[in-house]
Every structure is written in C-alpha cells, then in structure tokens.
Design a protein around this motif. Structure first.
Motif, PDB file in Angstrom:
ATOM      1  N   ASN A  40       1.333  -0.891   0.400  1.00  0.00           N
ATOM      2  CA  ASN A  40      -0.119  -0.161  -0.190  1.00  0.00           C
ATOM      3  C   ASN A  40       1.213   1.303   0.161  1.00  0.00           C
ATOM      4  O   ASN A  40       1.444   1.549   0.833  1.00  0.00           O
ATOM      5  N   PRO A 100      -4.350   0.107  -9.564  1.00  0.00           N
ATOM      6  CA  PRO A 100      -3.887  -0.797  -9.063  1.00  0.00           C
ATOM      7  C   PRO A 100      -2.235  -1.132  -9.842  1.00  0.00           C
ATOM      8  O   PRO A 100      -2.983  -1.249 -11.035  1.00  0.00           O
ATOM      9  N   ASN A 120      -1.543  -0.800  -4.599  1.00  0.00           N
ATOM     10  CA  ASN A 120      -2.439  -1.077  -4.080  1.00  0.00           C
ATOM     11  C   ASN A 120      -4.043  -1.391  -5.179  1.00  0.00           C
ATOM     12  O   ASN A 120      -4.056  -0.874  -5.765  1.00  0.00           O
ATOM     13  N   GLN A 122      -7.003  -2.065  -4.223  1.00  0.00           N
ATOM     14  CA  GLN A 122      -8.149  -2.130  -3.579  1.00  0.00           C
ATOM     15  C   GLN A 122      -8.568  -0.176  -4.475  1.00  0.00           C
ATOM     16  O   GLN A 122      -9.217   0.449  -3.802  1.00  0.00           O
ATOM     17  N   GLY A 125     -12.193  -0.148  -6.494  1.00  0.00           N
ATOM     18  CA  GLY A 125     -12.876  -0.289  -5.653  1.00  0.00           C
ATOM     19  C   GLY A 125     -13.102  -1.378  -6.943  1.00  0.00           C
ATOM     20  O   GLY A 125     -14.349  -2.009  -6.983  1.00  0.00           O
ATOM     21  N   GLY A 127     -12.318  -4.556  -6.520  1.00  0.00           N
ATOM     22  CA  GLY A 127     -12.737  -5.831  -6.444  1.00  0.00           C
ATOM     23  C   GLY A 127     -11.901  -7.906  -6.770  1.00  0.00           C
ATOM     24  O   GLY A 127     -12.369  -8.020  -6.398  1.00  0.00           O
ATOM     25  N   ASN A 128     -10.920  -6.776  -7.304  1.00  0.00           N
ATOM     26  CA  ASN A 128      -9.963  -7.560  -7.785  1.00  0.00           C
ATOM     27  C   ASN A 128      -8.987  -8.105  -6.632  1.00  0.00           C
ATOM     28  O   ASN A 128      -7.883  -6.802  -6.187  1.00  0.00           O
ATOM     29  N   THR A 129      -8.716  -8.744  -6.501  1.00  0.00           N
ATOM     30  CA  THR A 129      -7.937  -9.336  -5.818  1.00  0.00           C
ATOM     31  C   THR A 129      -6.691 -10.359  -5.574  1.00  0.00           C
ATOM     32  O   THR A 129      -6.199 -10.742  -6.675  1.00  0.00           O
TER      33      THR A 129
END
Length: 203
Positions: A40, A100, A120, A122, A125, A127-129
């Motif tokens: 992050n 990201p 980064n 998230q 927003g 939802g890609n993890t």
C-alpha cells in the motif's frame, strides 16, 4: 515572500520524506514469491525490489492478462543472485494511486506458481484481489517476458546506491497506466536541496 519560501520548503520536505517500500523477490531458500506481495503506497512513494536466488525479475501486467507484460509497463530484466540478495535492485516511483499496479516474475513458470504481487490492489474498488490474480495466472499457458530494455520504467540500483537509468526507462506510468515512472532524482539530491534551502532561511 518569506512565507512563500517557507511553504515551498515544507512542500519539498514532504516529498523528500516519501516512504520507500522494500520488496523481497524470491527467497534465500528458493521460495517463489514476492514478500510482501501486497504493498500500500501513496503518491511519491518508491518501491524497491531486492532480488534473491536464483534468477528472478519483475514486470508489470494488467489484471486481465497475468503473466503477460503490459504496454508501457515497467521491467527490471533478470537479476541473478547465488547466495544472498543480489547487488543490484530495481526501484520504481508510484505516481498515481488511483489504479492498482500488478506485477509478476517472468522466469520459467514462476508467475503460474504464484509469484505475483500488487501495489494498491483496492485502489479503484473493482474487487480484483491478489487471490483472483493468482488463480488466473495459474491457468496461463505461457509466462511472457517483455521485449523492452531491462530497467524500463524505473531505476536499476547498484550496491553503492547509485542509480543507473535505463536507455529506455519511459514505460510504466506513461499515458495509459499512470502507475510508475522513471525515478528522476535520488533522495540524496533532495536532501542536499533541503539543506541548502534551510541554510538560506536561517541566514
């Protein structure tokens, strides 16, 4: 005039105090991972990839295409190490935190085996993890290395901390990525500038 000079000095100090995030590429026991795999960062931060045995790399990818280089993405090239951390490391600067920044190792099938990471993750927003990226990577048939020059989109740094710019280090962060760009100045230069500015204010 005096106030504006103080304000400028404060702004410069803020940029000089940007964080550097250290990422271990591989491990001393041959682990195929980035540690940490999730970073992050804020705008102006740097991320330094430090390479461990045996011969790894880091390249930027798009979430939809793991194990494939992204257009204008960064690329360290292969940096080998036999025992401990390699003498060379690769540094990028985070210039846009709205998207990201996905990355992977291009060596062998390392990407398919989960050697991927994200800065980064998230940010937008979606939802890609990281787990979804790892799962998608595991099914990729090929692990593709960029055709660009090693060092593109960042800086290759030697053990003495000097920075060696790539001849084509203009990739990541340009136009469509906004992720990372060539690190144009060292923290030592910024610190020297701060010393000079504060010396002027004290006179």
């Amino acid at each position: 005039m005096h106030f504006s000079t103080v304000f400028a000095a404060s702004a410069l100090m803020g940029s000089a105090l940007a964080a550097d995030h250290s990422v271990k590429v591989g491990g001393n026991n041959g682990e195929l991972k980035f540690e940490p795999a999730v970073i992050n960062a804020t705008e102006g931060d740097t991320v330094t990839f430090k390479f461990w045995p045996k011969n790894h790399s880091v390249a930027q990818a798009a979430f939809a295409n793991p194990c494939e280089p992204m257009d204008n993405g960064f690329w360290s090239g292969y940096i080998p190490s036999s025992l401990n951390a390699a003498e060379e490391s690769f540094m990028i600067e985070v210039t846009n935190t709205s998207k990201p920044i996905w990355f992977y190792c291009t060596q062998g099938k390392h990407c398919q085996q989960g050697m991927v990471g994200v800065i980064n993750g998230q940010a937008n927003g979606t939802g890609n993890t990281l787990q979804r990226f790892i799962s998608a990577a595991s099914s990729k048939q090929n692990n593709v290395a960029p055709s660009s020059t090693a060092g593109t989109g960042g800086m290759i740094m030697g053990a003495n901390e000097s920075m060696t710019p790539s001849s084509s280090a203009s990739g990541a962060g340009a136009s469509n990525t906004g992720a990372a760009s060539t690190l144009e100045i060292s923290r030592g230069v910024v610190f020297s500038g701060l010393l000079g500015m504060f010396g002027y204010l004290l006179v």
